[in-house]
Motif scaffolding. Structure first.
Motif, PDB file in Angstrom:
ATOM      1  N   UNK A   1      13.409  17.965 120.160  1.00 36.49           N
ATOM      2  CA  UNK A   1      13.834  19.130 120.926  1.00 36.49           C
ATOM      3  C   UNK A   1      14.762  20.000 120.079  1.00 36.49           C
ATOM      4  N   UNK A   2      14.679  21.299 120.268  1.00 37.23           N
ATOM      5  CA  UNK A   2      15.737  22.152 119.743  1.00 37.23           C
ATOM      6  C   UNK A   2      16.555  22.666 120.916  1.00 37.23           C
ATOM      7  N   UNK A   3      17.811  22.901 120.652  1.00 34.26           N
ATOM      8  CA  UNK A   3      18.740  23.338 121.688  1.00 34.26           C
ATOM      9  C   UNK A   3      19.771  24.260 121.059  1.00 34.26           C
ATOM     10  N   UNK A   4      20.333  25.127 121.868  1.00 31.58           N
ATOM     11  CA  UNK A   4      21.298  26.097 121.363  1.00 31.58           C
ATOM     12  C   UNK A   4      22.417  26.310 122.361  1.00 31.58           C
ATOM     13  N   UNK A   5      23.564  26.675 121.824  1.00 35.93           N
ATOM     14  CA  UNK A   5      24.702  27.034 122.662  1.00 35.93           C
ATOM     15  C   UNK A   5      25.493  28.120 121.950  1.00 35.93           C
ATOM     16  N   UNK A   6      26.050  29.063 122.680  1.00 36.56           N
ATOM     17  CA  UNK A   6      26.869  30.106 122.037  1.00 36.56           C
ATOM     18  C   UNK A   6      28.109  29.491 121.412  1.00 36.56           C
TER      19      UNK A   6
END
Length: 130
Positions: A94-99
């Motif tokens: 999985x790829x995931x992002x957060x500011x």
């Protein structure tokens, strides 16, 4: 929040290589983006994380020297090059992002399925088998 979609998974023989790609709907400049994996019966683990602004990356010892994360801010993509794969690398990736809030490493550590500011892709299966 951004939307993310992974691609590039598949079946590969032990010792082989695979390149995963994560397409992000927004600018990478303000995000920390991580690659995670989850094998059956195991907890989800982070295998890399990158600062979208300057490309600095971090890896756990289990993949250090074999996996390389990179980003293309013009295309809004984050790739994961995986070399010398073994059966233990079999998982859904999985790829995931957060500011980014504060230091980007802190943001990487905070990315989780429970964190309200984290965005996740649907995942892509990687199977390492002969």
């Amino acid at each position: 929040q951004v939307q993310l979609v992974e691609s590039g998974g598949g079946l590969v023989q032990p010792g082989g290589s695979l390149r995963l790609s994560c397409a992000v709907s927004g600018s990478l400049d303000y995000y920390a983006i991580g690659w995670f994996r989850q094998a059956p019966g195991k907890e989800r683990e982070r295998v890399s994380c990158i600062s979208g602004s300057d490309g600095t990356a971090v890896y756990p010892d289990s993949v250090k020297g074999r996996f390389t994360i990179s980003r293309d801010n013009a295309k809004n993509t984050v790739d994961l090059q995986m070399n010398n794969l073994g059966p233990e690398d079999t998982a859904v990736y999985y790829c995931a992002a957060a500011p980014i809030s504060g230091h980007w490493l802190y943001t990487c550590a905070s990315i989780s399925t429970e964190h309200p500011n984290s965005s996740w892709g649907p995942g892509t299966q990687v199977t390492v088998s002969s």
